[in-house]
Design a protein around this motif. Structure first.
Motif, mmCIF file in Angstrom:
data_model
loop_
_atom_site.group_PDB
_atom_site.id
_atom_site.type_symbol
_atom_site.label_atom_id
_atom_site.label_comp_id
_atom_site.label_asym_id
_atom_site.label_seq_id
_atom_site.Cartn_x
_atom_site.Cartn_y
_atom_site.Cartn_z
ATOM 1 N N ASP A 159 0.827 -1.208 0.000
ATOM 2 C CA ASP A 159 0.000 0.000 0.000
ATOM 3 C C ASP A 159 0.862 1.259 0.000
ATOM 4 O O ASP A 159 0.569 2.228 -0.718
ATOM 5 C CB ASP A 159 -0.918 0.014 1.232
ATOM 6 N N GLN A 160 1.922 1.260 0.800
ATOM 7 C CA GLN A 160 2.797 2.433 0.868
ATOM 8 C C GLN A 160 3.524 2.662 -0.454
ATOM 9 O O GLN A 160 3.652 3.804 -0.916
ATOM 10 C CB GLN A 160 3.793 2.256 2.015
ATOM 11 N N GLU A 163 1.083 4.083 -3.045
ATOM 12 C CA GLU A 163 0.814 5.510 -2.825
ATOM 13 C C GLU A 163 1.922 6.371 -3.419
ATOM 14 O O GLU A 163 1.670 7.437 -3.986
ATOM 15 C CB GLU A 163 0.670 5.781 -1.327
ATOM 16 N N LYS A 164 3.147 5.897 -3.323
ATOM 17 C CA LYS A 164 4.292 6.638 -3.857
ATOM 18 C C LYS A 164 4.368 6.548 -5.394
ATOM 19 O O LYS A 164 4.801 7.495 -6.052
ATOM 20 C CB LYS A 164 5.582 6.070 -3.229
ATOM 21 N N TYR A 189 -3.748 -1.696 -8.095
ATOM 22 C CA TYR A 189 -4.069 -0.325 -7.695
ATOM 23 C C TYR A 189 -4.264 0.523 -8.951
ATOM 24 O O TYR A 189 -3.536 0.361 -9.941
ATOM 25 C CB TYR A 189 -2.925 0.290 -6.878
ATOM 26 N N ARG A 191 -5.032 4.693 -10.356
ATOM 27 C CA ARG A 191 -4.872 6.087 -9.949
ATOM 28 C C ARG A 191 -6.190 6.713 -9.499
ATOM 29 O O ARG A 191 -6.210 7.661 -8.715
ATOM 30 C CB ARG A 191 -4.263 6.889 -11.096
ATOM 31 N N GLY A 193 -8.172 5.534 -7.498
ATOM 32 C CA GLY A 193 -8.452 5.117 -6.126
ATOM 33 C C GLY A 193 -9.016 3.719 -6.000
ATOM 34 O O GLY A 193 -9.112 3.184 -4.892
ATOM 35 N N ARG A 195 -9.192 -0.355 -6.152
ATOM 36 C CA ARG A 195 -8.200 -1.350 -5.743
ATOM 37 C C ARG A 195 -8.858 -2.724 -5.733
ATOM 38 O O ARG A 195 -10.005 -2.876 -5.320
ATOM 39 C CB ARG A 195 -7.667 -1.003 -4.350
#
Length: 265
Positions: A159-160, A163-164, A189, A191, A193, A195
């Motif tokens: 997840d992290q 996000e990056k 994922y 863009r 949002g 998932r």
């Protein structure tokens, strides 16, 4: 779905693996299984086996461009699959090639480490891919260690890392084969949002060429006109079956059995 009069052509830019487990041979076999024709452009030569990579040599950019241009001038390219690039210069080479293929789906497999752990390019290559190639890609398919390199988060979760990386990439599939859970969690994922998580049974052992198999299969499904989420699901299911039926041909990792496969099970 298929707008082409013959099998869709998928342009593959990747390295040659003499063991036949990964790289361009994996691309060719997986794409044949999807009903596609693979057009393999060699970006690098490697010295490797099913255990690890010992050395590699990136080809001259002019040779790579000439290979790709010969295909593009002759065949209607329906999708592009990127594998091992090996240098920042090769990242720039791909950018030049893609200028001739506007709107063609691009699947980027950021090959930075071999299955045995050997490096297939410095981390700077990963950063160049993130900054320059991911914005062109329809989808990138890193495993978690590769996503951590691309995101510069050595201990980051999926997840992290997503996000990056999503500011650079429209869609991101982070595969979970390197975890230790009983089930493998592959996370898609987008863009916008959205998932999705696709789970499958974890198989024993480790595999040589699983990432190449997945990315090229996904490119093939997109070339056939399948929508992205469905193509991801199809590619993950096919790849799992190739691993289930894998063979230990050498002294190291198992090699996926991409052809032939019993598609009824």
């Amino acid at each position: 779905m298929n707008i082409y009069s013959s099998r869709p052509v998928v342009l593959c830019l990747s390295g040659h693996d003499p063991s036949g487990g990964a790289g361009l041979q994996a691309d060719i076999e997986a794409l044949l299984a999807q009903g596609c024709h693979a057009a393999p452009v060699v970006t690098a030569l490697t010295v490797q086996d099913t255990v690890n990579v010992r050395d590699f040599r990136v080809l001259d950019r002019a040779w790579v461009i000439a290979q790709a241009n010969a295909v593009i001038a002759d065949m209607p390219v329906a999708a592009v699959k990127l594998g091992m690039l090996g240098s920042i210069e090769m990242v720039e080479t791909v950018l030049e090639i893609m200028q001739a293929l506007p709107g063609v789906p691009l699947v980027c497999d950021p090959v930075l480490r071999a299955g045995g752990g050997g490096a297939l390019g410095k981390d700077e290559v990963g950063y160049a891919m993130r900054e320059r190639l991911l914005p062109l890609a329809t989808i990138a398919t890193p495993n978690l260690p590769e996503a951590q390199i691309l995101a510069e988060l050595p201990d980051g979760t999926a997840d992290q890392c997503a996000e990056k990386l999503l500011p650079y990439c429209q869609h991101l599939l982070i595969t979970g084969g390197h975890g230790d859970e009983q089930e493998v969690h592959n996370r898609l994922y987008s863009r916008d949002g959205s998932r999705q998580t696709f789970t499958c049974q974890r198989l024993p052992g480790s595999y040589h060429g699983s990432g190449c198999t997945l990315a090229s299969t996904l490119a093939g499904r997109l070339a056939q006109g399948e929508n992205l989420a469905s193509a991801v699901q199809s590619a993950l299911a096919y790849t799992w079956r190739t691993l289930r039926d894998a063979e230990q041909l050498g002294h190291g990792q198992f090699v996926p059995r991409r052809l032939p496969l019993d598609f009824s099970s």
